[in-house]
Motif scaffolding. Sequence first.
Motif, short mmCIF file in Angstrom:
data_model
loop_
_atom_site.label_atom_id
_atom_site.label_comp_id
_atom_site.label_asym_id
_atom_site.label_seq_id
_atom_site.Cartn_x
_atom_site.Cartn_y
_atom_site.Cartn_z
N ALA A 177 77.44 81.08 14.86
CA ALA A 177 76.46 80.38 15.69
C ALA A 177 75.38 81.34 16.17
N LEU A 178 75.78 82.50 16.67
CA LEU A 178 74.82 83.48 17.17
C LEU A 178 73.92 83.99 16.05
N ASN A 179 74.49 84.16 14.87
CA ASN A 179 73.72 84.65 13.73
C ASN A 179 72.69 83.62 13.28
N VAL A 180 73.09 82.34 13.23
CA VAL A 180 72.16 81.28 12.84
C VAL A 180 70.96 81.24 13.76
N VAL A 181 71.22 81.27 15.06
CA VAL A 181 70.15 81.18 16.05
C VAL A 181 69.25 82.41 15.99
N ALA A 182 69.84 83.59 15.90
CA ALA A 182 69.07 84.83 15.91
C ALA A 182 68.10 84.93 14.74
N ASN A 183 68.44 84.30 13.62
CA ASN A 183 67.62 84.40 12.42
C ASN A 183 66.55 83.32 12.31
N LEU A 184 66.46 82.43 13.30
CA LEU A 184 65.44 81.38 13.26
C LEU A 184 64.10 81.91 13.74
N GLY A 238 60.84 82.19 15.72
CA GLY A 238 60.52 81.79 17.08
C GLY A 238 61.53 82.24 18.11
N VAL A 239 62.65 82.76 17.64
CA VAL A 239 63.70 83.26 18.55
C VAL A 239 63.59 84.78 18.65
N ALA A 240 63.34 85.28 19.84
CA ALA A 240 63.23 86.72 20.06
C ALA A 240 64.54 87.32 20.57
N ARG A 241 65.31 86.50 21.32
CA ARG A 241 66.56 87.01 21.90
C ARG A 241 67.55 85.86 22.07
N VAL A 242 68.82 86.16 21.84
CA VAL A 242 69.89 85.18 22.05
C VAL A 242 70.84 85.71 23.10
N ALA A 250 64.00 78.97 26.70
CA ALA A 250 62.93 79.32 27.64
C ALA A 250 62.00 80.28 26.92
N GLY A 251 60.93 79.73 26.35
CA GLY A 251 60.04 80.54 25.53
C GLY A 251 60.74 80.94 24.25
N GLU A 252 60.88 82.26 24.02
CA GLU A 252 61.54 82.74 22.81
C GLU A 252 62.97 83.21 23.07
N VAL A 253 63.46 82.93 24.29
CA VAL A 253 64.82 83.33 24.66
C VAL A 253 65.73 82.11 24.62
N VAL A 254 66.82 82.23 23.88
CA VAL A 254 67.77 81.14 23.71
C VAL A 254 69.12 81.54 24.30
N THR A 255 69.71 80.64 25.06
CA THR A 255 71.04 80.87 25.61
C THR A 255 72.01 79.84 25.04
N LEU A 256 73.11 80.31 24.49
CA LEU A 256 74.18 79.43 24.02
C LEU A 256 75.33 79.54 25.00
N SER A 257 75.75 78.40 25.54
CA SER A 257 76.88 78.39 26.47
C SER A 257 77.86 77.29 26.06
N ALA A 300 54.15 73.92 26.69
CA ALA A 300 55.24 74.91 26.74
C ALA A 300 56.59 74.21 26.75
N LEU A 301 56.69 73.12 27.51
CA LEU A 301 57.95 72.37 27.56
C LEU A 301 58.27 71.75 26.20
N ILE A 302 57.26 71.20 25.55
CA ILE A 302 57.48 70.60 24.23
C ILE A 302 57.85 71.67 23.20
N ASP A 303 57.22 72.84 23.29
CA ASP A 303 57.58 73.94 22.39
C ASP A 303 59.06 74.30 22.53
N ASP A 304 59.54 74.32 23.78
CA ASP A 304 60.96 74.61 24.01
C ASP A 304 61.83 73.51 23.41
N MET A 305 61.40 72.26 23.55
CA MET A 305 62.16 71.14 22.99
C MET A 305 62.23 71.25 21.46
N ILE A 306 61.11 71.60 20.84
CA ILE A 306 61.07 71.70 19.38
C ILE A 306 62.01 72.80 18.90
N LEU A 307 61.95 73.96 19.53
CA LEU A 307 62.83 75.05 19.13
C LEU A 307 64.30 74.68 19.33
N CYS A 308 64.60 74.01 20.43
CA CYS A 308 65.98 73.58 20.70
C CYS A 308 66.46 72.64 19.61
#
Length: 273
Positions: free
Chosen positions: A246-253, A255-259, A227-234, A196-204
């Motif tokens: 930036a938000l559009n790029v991430v949302a369209n990838l 594996g990303v369910a929510r930004v 964190a799973g399929e949830v991505v936070t940009l700060s 699960a941790l590696i999956d998060d690293m890959i998506l990041c």
Amino acid sequence: MAIITISREMGTGAFQIAREVAKRLKYTLVDGSKIAELAPQYGLDGENLKRVDEKPPVYITAEDRLHAAHLNTIEIILLEFARKGNVIIYGRGAQDLLVGLKSILRIRFIAPFEDRVESFSEREWLDPDLSRELIRKSDHQRGGFIHFYFNRDWADPLGYDMVFNTSNMSQSAAIESIVAAAKDPRLKNDEVQARALIDDMILCKRIETELLKKQTIENLHFKITVAGEVVTLSGHVHSEAEKREALNVVANLQGVARVDDDLQVVNYKPYKE
């Protein structure tokens, strides 16, 4: 899903040891050749791979940003191998890339400079002066890569679980020690959590890579948290347009369910000397 990482100084004979350990344990050895074999499947050609492999980016020009994106691609290859487990990752800062994992055995090979020169000269049939130059440049480049990219001293022994001085220990003794250490039960624990941790690293890394390729986003002064399929940009961007992009790029990838948006727009006037 045991993972072994190898950090090495040039001329220590580390590759021969890593290859034999992989054979003994029946692990996959991921070295430069393996990465070069798979790189085209990730859109990374041989010329760019050679240009960026274990070399630090500087994030100034568009070319530098592409350099960083290519480095991320190499890391995604390494992470996907790590996720499968029973792997030896040779170089590429893997001990730092996989920080936080418990199922990892971090190995480092060292030896006195002149011993390495002698060994490398004999093995490659090179003039000792040329070997000194090559080894000195290799040490500087690899140490600089770890310092720049992971903010750590390459030679710090606390970054490793086992350090071998190959001038004082035979290859066979090092091999036996590593094989024994690889059977430590802790390396087999928490497989679900590790994946699960590696999956998060890959998506990041995938997110960061796509953002680096976007020339409409001037700088990446923000943090990506997965964190799973949830991505936070700060952090901050320089305009509302950059923020939307930036938000559009991430949302369209995939594996990303929510930004979650925690980006701040900070306006500034460029300073010209």
